[in-house]
Design a protein around this motif. Structure first.
Motif, PDB file in Angstrom:
ATOM      1  N   ASP A 262      40.958  36.135  46.704  1.00 61.27           N
ATOM      2  CA  ASP A 262      42.747  35.634  46.751  1.00 61.27           C
ATOM      3  C   ASP A 262      42.787  35.486  45.087  1.00 61.27           C
ATOM      4  O   ASP A 262      42.288  34.538  44.589  1.00 61.27           O
ATOM      5  CB  ASP A 262      43.615  34.491  47.546  1.00 61.27           C
ATOM      6  CG  ASP A 262      44.910  34.058  46.728  1.00 61.27           C
ATOM      7  OD1 ASP A 262      45.287  34.994  45.824  1.00 61.27           O
ATOM      8  OD2 ASP A 262      44.911  33.441  47.167  1.00 61.27           O
ATOM      9  N   GLN A 263      43.165  36.486  44.100  1.00 61.03           N
ATOM     10  CA  GLN A 263      43.232  36.547  43.106  1.00 61.03           C
ATOM     11  C   GLN A 263      44.386  35.284  42.808  1.00 61.03           C
ATOM     12  O   GLN A 263      43.911  34.897  41.639  1.00 61.03           O
ATOM     13  CB  GLN A 263      43.749  38.139  43.203  1.00 61.03           C
ATOM     14  CG  GLN A 263      44.451  38.243  41.226  1.00 61.03           C
ATOM     15  CD  GLN A 263      44.674  39.541  41.356  1.00 61.03           C
ATOM     16  OE1 GLN A 263      46.173  39.828  41.298  1.00 61.03           O
ATOM     17  NE2 GLN A 263      44.194  41.040  40.403  1.00 61.03           N
ATOM     18  N   ARG A 264      45.433  35.409  43.503  1.00 63.78           N
ATOM     19  CA  ARG A 264      46.363  34.253  42.823  1.00 63.78           C
ATOM     20  C   ARG A 264      45.442  33.030  42.201  1.00 63.78           C
ATOM     21  O   ARG A 264      45.657  32.401  42.183  1.00 63.78           O
ATOM     22  CB  ARG A 264      47.323  33.998  43.316  1.00 63.78           C
ATOM     23  CG  ARG A 264      48.050  32.879  43.426  1.00 63.78           C
ATOM     24  CD  ARG A 264      49.658  33.051  43.663  1.00 63.78           C
ATOM     25  NE  ARG A 264      49.980  32.717  44.852  1.00 63.78           N
ATOM     26  CZ  ARG A 264      51.091  31.978  45.627  1.00 63.78           C
ATOM     27  NH1 ARG A 264      52.040  33.260  45.128  1.00 63.78           N
ATOM     28  NH2 ARG A 264      51.105  32.229  46.877  1.00 63.78           N
ATOM     29  N   LEU A 265      44.792  33.027  43.732  1.00 65.76           N
ATOM     30  CA  LEU A 265      44.093  31.274  43.920  1.00 65.76           C
ATOM     31  C   LEU A 265      42.790  31.192  42.811  1.00 65.76           C
ATOM     32  O   LEU A 265      42.629  30.567  42.150  1.00 65.76           O
ATOM     33  CB  LEU A 265      43.110  31.345  44.989  1.00 65.76           C
ATOM     34  CG  LEU A 265      42.300  30.212  45.469  1.00 65.76           C
ATOM     35  CD1 LEU A 265      43.440  28.391  45.532  1.00 65.76           C
ATOM     36  CD2 LEU A 265      42.060  30.143  47.048  1.00 65.76           C
ATOM     37  N   ARG A 266      41.564  32.269  42.141  1.00 67.32           N
ATOM     38  CA  ARG A 266      41.100  32.328  41.494  1.00 67.32           C
ATOM     39  C   ARG A 266      42.251  32.446  39.650  1.00 67.32           C
ATOM     40  O   ARG A 266      41.440  31.192  39.135  1.00 67.32           O
ATOM     41  CB  ARG A 266      40.657  33.690  41.534  1.00 67.32           C
ATOM     42  CG  ARG A 266      39.906  33.663  42.710  1.00 67.32           C
ATOM     43  CD  ARG A 266      38.954  34.873  42.254  1.00 67.32           C
ATOM     44  NE  ARG A 266      39.215  35.710  41.315  1.00 67.32           N
ATOM     45  CZ  ARG A 266      39.093  37.664  41.675  1.00 67.32           C
ATOM     46  NH1 ARG A 266      39.493  37.038  42.915  1.00 67.32           N
ATOM     47  NH2 ARG A 266      39.554  38.465  40.947  1.00 67.32           N
ATOM     48  N   ASP A 294      39.594  40.225  37.501  1.00 67.09           N
ATOM     49  CA  ASP A 294      40.864  40.075  36.716  1.00 67.09           C
ATOM     50  C   ASP A 294      41.079  40.268  35.393  1.00 67.09           C
ATOM     51  O   ASP A 294      40.841  39.055  35.135  1.00 67.09           O
ATOM     52  CB  ASP A 294      41.586  39.570  38.066  1.00 67.09           C
ATOM     53  CG  ASP A 294      43.183  38.957  37.346  1.00 67.09           C
ATOM     54  OD1 ASP A 294      43.754  40.190  37.713  1.00 67.09           O
ATOM     55  OD2 ASP A 294      44.219  38.203  36.728  1.00 67.09           O
ATOM     56  N   GLY A 295      41.695  40.846  34.498  1.00 69.45           N
ATOM     57  CA  GLY A 295      41.612  40.490  33.693  1.00 69.45           C
ATOM     58  C   GLY A 295      42.403  38.933  33.175  1.00 69.45           C
ATOM     59  O   GLY A 295      42.473  38.959  31.727  1.00 69.45           O
ATOM     60  N   LEU A 359      30.006  42.746  31.279  1.00 62.64           N
ATOM     61  CA  LEU A 359      30.304  41.536  31.946  1.00 62.64           C
ATOM     62  C   LEU A 359      31.172  42.070  32.477  1.00 62.64           C
ATOM     63  O   LEU A 359      31.566  41.194  33.470  1.00 62.64           O
ATOM     64  CB  LEU A 359      30.312  40.176  30.272  1.00 62.64           C
ATOM     65  CG  LEU A 359      31.054  39.116  30.969  1.00 62.64           C
ATOM     66  CD1 LEU A 359      30.133  38.637  31.371  1.00 62.64           C
ATOM     67  CD2 LEU A 359      30.751  38.490  29.447  1.00 62.64           C
ATOM     68  N   GLN A 360      32.076  42.540  31.872  1.00 58.20           N
ATOM     69  CA  GLN A 360      33.468  42.833  32.475  1.00 58.20           C
ATOM     70  C   GLN A 360      33.079  43.668  34.091  1.00 58.20           C
ATOM     71  O   GLN A 360      32.667  43.849  34.506  1.00 58.20           O
ATOM     72  CB  GLN A 360      33.805  44.063  31.989  1.00 58.20           C
ATOM     73  CG  GLN A 360      35.373  44.397  32.196  1.00 58.20           C
ATOM     74  CD  GLN A 360      36.195  45.290  31.654  1.00 58.20           C
ATOM     75  OE1 GLN A 360      35.949  45.866  30.374  1.00 58.20           O
ATOM     76  NE2 GLN A 360      36.641  46.326  32.602  1.00 58.20           N
ATOM     77  N   PRO A 430      47.904  43.364  44.199  1.00 55.90           N
ATOM     78  CA  PRO A 430      48.096  44.286  43.058  1.00 55.90           C
ATOM     79  C   PRO A 430      47.610  45.185  42.569  1.00 55.90           C
ATOM     80  O   PRO A 430      48.658  46.552  42.366  1.00 55.90           O
ATOM     81  CB  PRO A 430      48.364  43.454  41.240  1.00 55.90           C
ATOM     82  CG  PRO A 430      47.979  41.363  41.753  1.00 55.90           C
ATOM     83  CD  PRO A 430      47.650  41.884  43.220  1.00 55.90           C
ATOM     84  N   ALA A 431      46.714  45.561  42.849  1.00 58.72           N
ATOM     85  CA  ALA A 431      45.916  46.677  42.974  1.00 58.72           C
ATOM     86  C   ALA A 431      46.273  47.906  44.026  1.00 58.72           C
ATOM     87  O   ALA A 431      47.224  49.101  42.856  1.00 58.72           O
ATOM     88  CB  ALA A 431      44.486  46.492  42.857  1.00 58.72           C
TER      89      ALA A 431
END
Length: 617
Positions: A262-266, A294-295, A359-360, A430-431
């Motif tokens: 979950d991107q928002r949780l991260r 995620d940037g 790293l990215q 979002p993606a």
């Protein structure tokens, strides 16, 4: 149920034509009604009497009962709990939903007294009896209403309510589990609640995991902090100690939360690590997140590591600087210079020749395995709607074209809640949303006429999320919905979307019409979004909104009038600043008066010369 309420008059609406450029708005001022007029006008919103409302709630016409509940919302801080209690036990699910929603949105203003203590107890008892509501949307609102009503009593939670909410947190429906876990977060120090929230963190559905860490008030506080950054961290807050305590007691779960699919949780988790600046593990996790895909999470990590002067982060930051995406990034440069105390060029020179790794995107994220994805895809075809619903949620963060196709297919599912869930999964990531913008807009057109109002409302929230993609198409979409839509909650969603384009005169006319709507959230949105700089002729209607029965509408109107000039506007604001019963309205009026000077008036007139009544296509 075919509900007919009072829609916003659409006589002024015309679908926007890309080829038409509307007239440039003139820079003439406008005048408002006199102070005496303001005292007698009530913006065409009249309060329904409680006796009339009681009679109408007993009619056999569901549309009348529904409209009655909506009109009861205009009683603002004099919340008629007895009648709303009738509403949450109504035979119609949309009425139950609306009544519980109103309790949730007004409960903050309910003060326990000798006159309403019994009403609150009766409402709690009714909510307890309705926790098995067959309609999922009504049930979610009733769960939240029960939690909020318990909070108004300022005492320890009722044992029956607590037991029932704990039971709801184990429900098979993930939406019900989410609502219950959020509601339980109002009692963070209760041992049973703490255990339930920890158990919820192991849930296989992301929204339940979110709720386990960030319930109700805590979630608002932490979510806001992502944007406010260190400003909010320094602020004193009654909920901060409770939030900090929960995080401190459960440090072992943060390494999982910051790696969640979950991107928002991260994102939110990364923002919390600053609270544990003395904890080496927290710093290690932030360093790890410099490789997050995620940037925004990378940015959060850069910000906090720079604030903490974490020297161990310098090497991975240089690794990140070696990538094309971050090579010339100002945030990365600032972080490196803040930690090293030297210009970026000197740091690069000093570390020249050192091996650099990619790293990215290298940071670990707990995405489902390929076998799990296949199981989810198979479950999408299950005859059990609950399995289809859960599978759709589990595919939210999966980057897979087969998952996209399967979710689009679910938009035609027979179960409304499955269709609603498919919309959520298609848009929350979002993606995926960006990848499927064209397909989404095409499907949303047909889904916007879905038989279920909650699905229609969800469609509009997704259109909001597509902002910047094709503004003309979105504006046309909102207008077409407003022309046919009768459900107030769906119209509210449409008004929120259309208000983005308030620079357009014909949109402002729609917002002016909305100031007379029976649903206070529509009036509140309109009052706060009408553009008085580019449409000064709307000032009269905003002045009338200063007498709206709902304090939040008056507050928005008072704030919006800072865009207007003239002695009558100032007189009206002065009247509100002294006589309005709501402190927030008085404060907003005073702030607008403070801005209403010659310099500000000159600024407004200058801005009006730049009004352009067009939007990009």
């Amino acid at each position: 149920m075919n509900i007919t309420t009072q829609p916003i008059p659409m006589s002024m609406i015309k679908l926007f034509d890309i080829c038409i450029v509307l007239f440039v708005i003139s820079a003439f001022g406008c005048t408002g009604p006199s102070e005496q007029g303001l005292r007698t006008s009530i913006s065409s919103i009249s309060l329904i009497s409680l006796s009339d409302a009681s009679m109408r709630l007993k009619t056999g016409d569901a549309a009348v009962r529904y409209q009655t509940i909506i009109e009861l919302s205009n009683h603002d801080k004099d919340l008629p709990l007895e009648l709303l209690t009738e509403g949450i036990t109504d035979s119609d699910p949309q009425i139950r939903y609306a009544a519980a929603w109103l309790i949730n949105n007004h409960s903050w203003s309910v003060k326990v007294s000798s006159t309403n203590a019994k009403s609150i107890s009766n409402a709690i008892h009714a909510a307890q009896l309705q926790l098995s509501d067959p309609d999922p949307w009504a049930r979610v609102e009733i769960i939240e209403a029960l939690s909020q009503l318990e909070m108004t009593r300022n005492t320890s939670v009722d044992a029956n309510s607590l037991a029932m909410l704990l039971g709801q947190a184990r429900d098979t429906n993930p939406l019900i589990r989410t609502a219950a876990v959020k509601g339980l977060a109002n009692w963070p120090n209760d041992r049973q609640v703490q255990k339930t929230r920890r158990d919820a963190f192991q849930d296989n559905v992301w929204m339940v995991r979110e709720a386990s860490l960030f319930g109700s008030y805590e979630y608002w506080l932490i979510g806001f902090m992502v944007f406010a950054n260190n400003t909010l961290i320094q602020a004193e807050s009654p909920g901060r100690d409770a939030v900090h305590g929960f995080l401190q007691q459960n440090q072992d779960i943060w390494k999982f939360a910051i790696r969640d699919e979950d991107q928002r949780l991260r994102r939110i988790t990364a923002a919390q690590m600053r609270w544990f600046e003395q904890d080496r593990t927290a710093r290690d996790l932030l360093i790890e997140r410099l490789g997050d895909p995620d940037g925004q999470i990378v940015f959060e990590s850069l910000f906090w590591l720079a604030q903490l002067k974490e020297t161990r982060a310098l090497a991975p930051m240089l690794d990140l600087q070696n990538s094309n995406l971050w090579k010339d990034n100002f945030a990365l440069r600032s972080a490196i210079e803040a930690i090293s105390g030297q210009p970026m060029e000197k740091v690069l020179h000093d570390h020249m020749g050192e091996p650099r790794r990619k790293l990215q995107g290298s940071a670990p994220v707990y995405y489902p395995s390929s076998d799990e994805v296949q199981r989810y895809l198979q479950s999408m075809k299950s005859p059990d709607p609950q399995e289809r619903l859960t599978a759709a949620l589990n595919l939210t963060w999966v980057e897979n074209e087969n998952a996209d196709d399967a979710l689009f297919e679910l938009l035609s599912d027979q179960a409304p809640l499955v269709r609603w869930t498919a919309l959520l999964s298609l848009s929350y990531n979002p993606a995926r949303r960006s990848r499927n913008t064209a397909s989404l807009m095409n499907r949303l057109r047909s889904t916007s006429e879905d038989s279920n109002p909650h699905v229609r409302q969800s469609v509009l929230s997704i259109v909001h999320a597509l902002r910047g993609k094709n503004d003309v198409e979105r504006l046309t979409f909102y207008q077409s919905v407003l022309q046919r839509e009768q459900d107030p909650f769906v119209r509210w969603e449409a008004i929120q979307g259309i208000s983005e384009f308030s620079i357009l005169k014909h949109v402002n006319r729609i917002l002016v019409d909305a100031l007379s709507d029976s649903f206070f959230k529509i009036r509140e949105t309109a009052a706060g979004k009408i553009d008085l700089i580019c449409s000064p002729e709307a000032t009269d209607q905003v002045l009338l909104a200063l007498n709206d029965p709902i304090s939040t509408v008056r507050r928005e109107a008072a704030t919006r009038l800072s865009q207007s000039t003239g002695s009558e506007v100032k007189a009206a604001l002065q009247h509100s600043s002294k006589s309005d019963p709501d402190e927030g309205v008085r404060t907003s009026a005073k702030q607008s008066i403070w801005r209403n000077d010659e310099e500000h008036s000159a600024y407004i007139l200058e801005q009006r010369r730049h009004c352009n009544n067009t939007i990009r296509s």
